[in-house]
Motif scaffolding. Structure first.
Motif, PDB file in Angstrom:
ATOM      1  N   LEU A   1       0.818  -1.212   0.000  1.00  0.00           N
ATOM      2  CA  LEU A   1       0.000   0.000   0.000  1.00  0.00           C
ATOM      3  C   LEU A   1       0.852   1.264   0.000  1.00  0.00           C
ATOM      4  N   PHE A   2       1.985   1.214   0.686  1.00  0.00           N
ATOM      5  CA  PHE A   2       2.889   2.360   0.682  1.00  0.00           C
ATOM      6  C   PHE A   2       3.367   2.669  -0.738  1.00  0.00           C
ATOM      7  N   LEU A   3       3.763   1.635  -1.463  1.00  0.00           N
ATOM      8  CA  LEU A   3       4.255   1.818  -2.831  1.00  0.00           C
ATOM      9  C   LEU A   3       3.136   2.246  -3.774  1.00  0.00           C
ATOM     10  N   VAL A   4       1.959   1.619  -3.658  1.00  0.00           N
ATOM     11  CA  VAL A   4       0.878   1.959  -4.588  1.00  0.00           C
ATOM     12  C   VAL A   4       0.331   3.357  -4.308  1.00  0.00           C
ATOM     13  N   ASN A   5       0.438   3.825  -3.080  1.00  0.00           N
ATOM     14  CA  ASN A   5       0.031   5.200  -2.797  1.00  0.00           C
ATOM     15  C   ASN A   5       0.983   6.204  -3.424  1.00  0.00           C
ATOM     16  N   LEU A   6       2.267   5.859  -3.479  1.00  0.00           N
ATOM     17  CA  LEU A   6       3.222   6.698  -4.216  1.00  0.00           C
ATOM     18  C   LEU A   6       2.832   6.754  -5.691  1.00  0.00           C
ATOM     19  N   ILE A   7       2.503   5.594  -6.249  1.00  0.00           N
ATOM     20  CA  ILE A   7       2.112   5.524  -7.664  1.00  0.00           C
ATOM     21  C   ILE A   7       0.832   6.308  -7.910  1.00  0.00           C
TER      22      ILE A   7
ATOM     23  N   SER B   1       0.546   9.556 -10.245  1.00  0.00           N
ATOM     24  CA  SER B   1      -0.302   9.422 -11.431  1.00  0.00           C
ATOM     25  C   SER B   1      -1.324  10.552 -11.524  1.00  0.00           C
ATOM     26  N   ILE B   2      -1.767  11.043 -10.385  1.00  0.00           N
ATOM     27  CA  ILE B   2      -2.707  12.157 -10.368  1.00  0.00           C
ATOM     28  C   ILE B   2      -1.996  13.482 -10.598  1.00  0.00           C
ATOM     29  N   ILE B   3      -0.814  13.628 -10.025  1.00  0.00           N
ATOM     30  CA  ILE B   3      -0.083  14.891 -10.107  1.00  0.00           C
ATOM     31  C   ILE B   3       0.551  15.103 -11.483  1.00  0.00           C
ATOM     32  N   ILE B   4       1.012  14.025 -12.127  1.00  0.00           N
ATOM     33  CA  ILE B   4       1.709  14.139 -13.408  1.00  0.00           C
ATOM     34  C   ILE B   4       0.873  14.856 -14.475  1.00  0.00           C
TER      35      ILE B   4
ATOM     36  N   ILE C   1       9.624  14.640 -15.949  1.00  0.00           N
ATOM     37  CA  ILE C   1      10.229  13.376 -16.385  1.00  0.00           C
ATOM     38  C   ILE C   1      10.898  12.664 -15.213  1.00  0.00           C
ATOM     39  N   SER C   2      11.588  13.414 -14.349  1.00  0.00           N
ATOM     40  CA  SER C   2      12.233  12.814 -13.179  1.00  0.00           C
ATOM     41  C   SER C   2      11.203  12.178 -12.251  1.00  0.00           C
ATOM     42  N   ILE C   3      10.096  12.874 -12.024  1.00  0.00           N
ATOM     43  CA  ILE C   3       9.034  12.359 -11.157  1.00  0.00           C
ATOM     44  C   ILE C   3       8.420  11.104 -11.769  1.00  0.00           C
ATOM     45  N   PHE C   4       8.244  11.116 -13.087  1.00  0.00           N
ATOM     46  CA  PHE C   4       7.646   9.967 -13.755  1.00  0.00           C
ATOM     47  C   PHE C   4       8.567   8.748 -13.669  1.00  0.00           C
ATOM     48  N   LYS C   5       9.872   8.964 -13.797  1.00  0.00           N
ATOM     49  CA  LYS C   5      10.827   7.855 -13.635  1.00  0.00           C
ATOM     50  C   LYS C   5      10.697   7.242 -12.240  1.00  0.00           C
ATOM     51  N   PHE C   6      10.551   8.107 -11.250  1.00  0.00           N
ATOM     52  CA  PHE C   6      10.358   7.658  -9.877  1.00  0.00           C
ATOM     53  C   PHE C   6       9.134   6.756  -9.787  1.00  0.00           C
TER      54      PHE C   6
ATOM     55  N   PRO D   1      -0.492  -0.428 -19.442  1.00  0.00           N
ATOM     56  CA  PRO D   1      -0.151  -0.058 -20.827  1.00  0.00           C
ATOM     57  C   PRO D   1      -0.042   1.452 -21.009  1.00  0.00           C
ATOM     58  N   SER D   2      -0.890   2.201 -20.300  1.00  0.00           N
ATOM     59  CA  SER D   2      -0.863   3.662 -20.424  1.00  0.00           C
ATOM     60  C   SER D   2       0.458   4.245 -19.950  1.00  0.00           C
ATOM     61  N   ILE D   3       1.022   3.637 -18.909  1.00  0.00           N
ATOM     62  CA  ILE D   3       2.322   4.107 -18.410  1.00  0.00           C
ATOM     63  C   ILE D   3       3.379   3.962 -19.495  1.00  0.00           C
ATOM     64  N   GLY D   4       3.414   2.775 -20.144  1.00  0.00           N
ATOM     65  CA  GLY D   4       4.386   2.557 -21.218  1.00  0.00           C
ATOM     66  C   GLY D   4       4.147   3.466 -22.407  1.00  0.00           C
ATOM     67  N   ILE D   5       2.889   3.616 -22.803  1.00  0.00           N
ATOM     68  CA  ILE D   5       2.556   4.480 -23.945  1.00  0.00           C
ATOM     69  C   ILE D   5       2.897   5.931 -23.633  1.00  0.00           C
ATOM     70  N   TYR D   6       2.583   6.346 -22.416  1.00  0.00           N
ATOM     71  CA  TYR D   6       2.873   7.726 -22.003  1.00  0.00           C
ATOM     72  C   TYR D   6       4.368   8.021 -22.084  1.00  0.00           C
ATOM     73  N   TRP D   7       5.176   7.055 -21.663  1.00  0.00           N
ATOM     74  CA  TRP D   7       6.625   7.254 -21.660  1.00  0.00           C
ATOM     75  C   TRP D   7       7.192   7.303 -23.086  1.00  0.00           C
TER      76      TRP D   7
END
Length: 374
Positions: free
Chosen positions: A19-25, A29-32, A52-57, A107-113
């Protein structure tokens, strides 16, 4: 009983870490998309670099969240088969929503990148919004599990109305509380990090990020705190056992063994976040600097969610599903064929430390060393 307790600890540990990790995601995902919208409006290349740095994170975190999800699935299927049965039958619709969200988000994460700079700004932003929607769908489904085990609305609907679980009175507030908790954690974390970088380097691209993030973090923590208060009130009505454990002398029937001191610590953590957040925003807008407040805000923002999850999950012990002022014991859900010794627990902690080390190393390589660049 030791077998049950060890299985409970392992499940709780895997759940909190995941849950800690998915809350980061979720928060990123909302802020990006918000950052990208601002970047398009400003035509700001420096903001794009930060984005881009935040998205890599987020991508790195998503990889390791998947590891924990696998671990969690094994624990549920192997150690808690009856709970898995409830989750895949009575909670079939919410789980399906989450799976659909995963199928959209990944898939959206990969397409977005890979479409960054290769399609129009508006189309790329649209892809980011789809990614955000898919990510939000995941907690919309999975949070029903936590609402259900706190107040099992729909438990008698097996083979009947599978939508009955959505009548759970805890579900709306709890879900929104978690979503805004993720936004608060991530925006406060990033605000603290960019505050430290700005005060250290005086680069305006970091100062600009502080300005944007402050307008996300402050409203978010206000909403999240308000929802937390409402959820606490709802617990006293719909899940009085948990309320008695958490709220101690302030509950109607205080439990003998309660987590009230830990609940006070959790409230103190949230209060400190408020103080640090307002202080950093006030200092920044007055043109002053504070490395200590920036670092402290970043650190404290990472503590709130896992600590809150711990007291929320452990408060049900020795029950698993709470039914008012009592519950269904853990022992009725455990797989008694497997003997879960202390060796399982110690081995799990050792493996998790290795996974955490790999996660931090990869973050260092990608974010700090700037390797594996876009």
């Amino acid at each position: 009983m030791n077998n049950v307790f060890n299985a409970f600890i392992l499940l709780g540990y895997a759940t909190i870490a995941h849950l800690f990790l998915v809350n980061l995601i979720l928060g990123i995902s909302i802020i990006i998309p918000i950052l990208e919208y601002i970047q398009i409006k400003r035509n700001d290349d420096e903001l794009k670099r930060n984005q881009i740095s935040i998205f890599k994170f987020m991508v790195i975190t998503d990889l390791f969240a998947g590891v924990w999800a696998t671990w969690l699935t094994v624990f549920l299927g192997g150690f808690w088969p009856l709970l898995t049965f409830y989750a895949t039958t009575i909670l079939f619709i919410p789980i399906t929503i989450s799976i659909a969200g995963i199928l959209i988000a990944l898939p959206s994460i990969g397409i977005y990148w890979y479409t960054w700079g290769k399609v129009s700004n508006k189309l790329h932003l649209f892809i980011g919004i789809i990614m955000c929607i898919g990510t939000i769908m995941v907690p919309l489904g999975f949070n029903m599990i936590f609402a259900f085990i706190n107040d099992p609305v729909g438990i008698n609907q097996l083979g009947g109305n599978l939508f009955a679980v959505f009548l759970n009175p805890l579900y709306p507030t709890f879900t929104l509380h978690r979503i805004f908790g993720a936004i608060t954690m991530v925006s406060s974390l990033l605000l603290g990090i960019y505050g430290y970088l700005y005060y250290k380097t005086n680069q305006e691209r970091y100062g600009s990020m502080m300005y944007i993030l402050s307008y996300i973090a402050l409203p978010s923590i206000f909403i999240e705190s308000f929802l937390g208060f409402i959820y606490a009130f709802e617990l006293t009505k719909y899940s009085p056992y948990i309320a008695s454990v958490l709220f101690g002398p302030f509950s109607l029937n205080p439990a003998e063994n309660n987590l009230y001191p830990l609940f006070l610590i959790f409230i103190s953590i949230i209060l400190i976040m408020w103080i640090l957040l307002i202080s950093l925003i006030f200092i920044h807008f007055r043109g002053k600097k504070s490395h200590l407040i920036s670092i402290s805000l970043a650190i404290i923002s990472l503590i709130g969610i896992p600590f809150g999850e711990f007291i929320n999950d452990y408060s049900r012990y020795p029950y698993f599903i709470i039914t008012g002022d009592k519950g269904i014991y853990l022992s009725q859900f455990i797989n008694n064929i497997i003997n879960i010794t202390d060796f399982w627990v110690i081995s799990s902690f050792i493996v998790s430390i290795a996974v955490l080390s790999a996660y931090l190393w990869l973050l260092y390589q990608v974010i700090i060393k700037k390797r594996f660049s876009h």
